[in-house]
Design an enzyme around this catalytic site. Sequence first.
Site, short mmCIF file in Angstrom:
data_model
loop_
_atom_site.label_atom_id
_atom_site.label_comp_id
_atom_site.label_asym_id
_atom_site.label_seq_id
_atom_site.Cartn_x
_atom_site.Cartn_y
_atom_site.Cartn_z
N CYS A 89 -75.02 3.77 -54.88
CA CYS A 89 -74.49 4.86 -54.05
C CYS A 89 -74.10 4.39 -52.66
CB CYS A 89 -75.50 5.99 -53.97
SG CYS A 89 -75.97 6.56 -55.61
N HIS A 380 -71.06 14.12 -55.08
CA HIS A 380 -71.45 12.73 -54.88
C HIS A 380 -70.83 11.80 -55.94
CE1 HIS A 380 -73.77 9.17 -54.31
NE2 HIS A 380 -74.79 9.46 -55.08
N CYS A 411 -79.36 6.38 -49.53
CA CYS A 411 -80.32 5.76 -50.44
C CYS A 411 -79.58 5.34 -51.71
CB CYS A 411 -81.43 6.74 -50.80
SG CYS A 411 -80.82 8.35 -51.38
#
Length: 425
Positions: A89, A380, A411
């Site tokens: 990510c 996301h 994170c």
Amino acid sequence: MRTTGDVWLAAGVRTPFAKVDGPLAGLDAIQLSVRVARHMVDQLHGGLPDFFVWGHVVPNLTWSNIAREVLMDAGVGATVPAFSTVMACGTSMVAAFEAAGMLNDTSRQLALVGGVDSLSKIQIGLSQPLSDWLRGFQHARSLGQKIAHAAEIRAGDVGLYVPAVTNRTTGLSMGEHTEITAKQWDIGRAEQDAYALESHRRAVAGWDGGFFDDLVVPTDDVASDTIPRRDTSLEKLAKLPPAFDRTSGKGTMTAGNSSLLTDGAAGLWVATTAGLAKLPPRTPRARLLDFEIAAVDFRVEGLLMAPAFAIPRLLARNGLKYADIHLWEIHEAFASQVLFHLKALEDGAFVRDKAGVADDLGPFPRERMNPHGGSVALGHPFGATGARILSQAIKELDALEPGSRAIVSICTDGGQGTVALLERA
Ligand SMILES: CC(=O)SCCNC(=O)CCNC(=O)[C@H](O)C(C)(C)COP(=O)(O)OP(=O)(O)OC[C@H]1O[C@@H](n2cnc3c(N)ncnc32)[C@H](O)[C@@H]1OP(=O)(O)O
């Protein structure tokens, strides 16, 4: 990072973000990226970036260097070097850090970086034994060899590889891991739902107030983000069933307080002062003062816990306290993850004993966080989130006083975290 001269990050654009199998499902990762790259290069009025860095997280067998494919399909830079990078990510944030380290005063002054994921257009692969068997079949020279090889296949070899949002070491999904950490930090369902509701409220207000207008380029079919909800409420959120711990009766994370699987692409500029001059003058920009990438043993600390180690280290190294940061953009993989990050950052013993920072960082200004919502409400797409959150932070910072600072934190799977420290000029 480049050690002489300023490094600038300047806001780019992104596609709207949409839930998997939603209105962007017809576009693959390259097609989504092309829209962003073309729009950003057009801003240079005939100029070109000096290099291009792009990333995507969910693998695809039909390309290896997506950056090059995007530039070629976009028709905006056959002569611009392009390479790809990946860090779950954090992908397009580390793309920015990599680009920052590559800048020089002559040939590399301006980089276009970013990332993408299309979870609607994932490619399903073959299991390794089946792939091995097929290769053997392909290499068999005669009909006899092929027949002999055909007989070697066993039922157990026949399988598919379906990309999933799971950690390879543990086999647990991101959500399952985060449920464990949320329980360890005693993060309750009601506070997660309240956090999620506020994320939606802020994202909707951002759209209504025009904040996202110049950060998002519509696709042919989608004008704006489709995930922020006007119709949600604490009552509706409270009714949703647990999504990741469905059996213990103690699951707290739901579709409503998690980021959803999302399609989208986002870009960002990385530049020297001379490179910055090639952008339209009103492009929001900020100095990249420093960054930190932390890795923790996630079997001990929690899969998404690394930013709570990285942030104190980054602040202490720069002689800053929490209150010296005027804007916080914290990626919301899950509402619970933001809440346990905050709890850890506000826990002096954690900061001292785990993050290894002796300084008292003072009270954490929660009211300065994610003013236009975060990934829970905006979505996301893994590879795109770094560029999305950095562009958003840069624009928000641009509205604050000169000298204001921002922390931008993500994170990632694998127990890692990427954190940038920005300053408004
Ligand atoms: C470092 C990192 O970032 S790690 C994070 C990486 N990302 C992830 O792991 C992705 C996590 N997310 C997921 O796996 C999935 O999106 C899930 C499991 C959370 C949800 O998947 P789905 O069940 O398909 O979600 P869906 O959007 O259909 O929502 C389920 C229901 O909740 C409802 N719902 C979702 N959000 C809300 C909301 N905010 N308010 C009210 N209702 C809501 C939906 O309307 C739907 O209701 P319905 O069944 O009556 O239609």
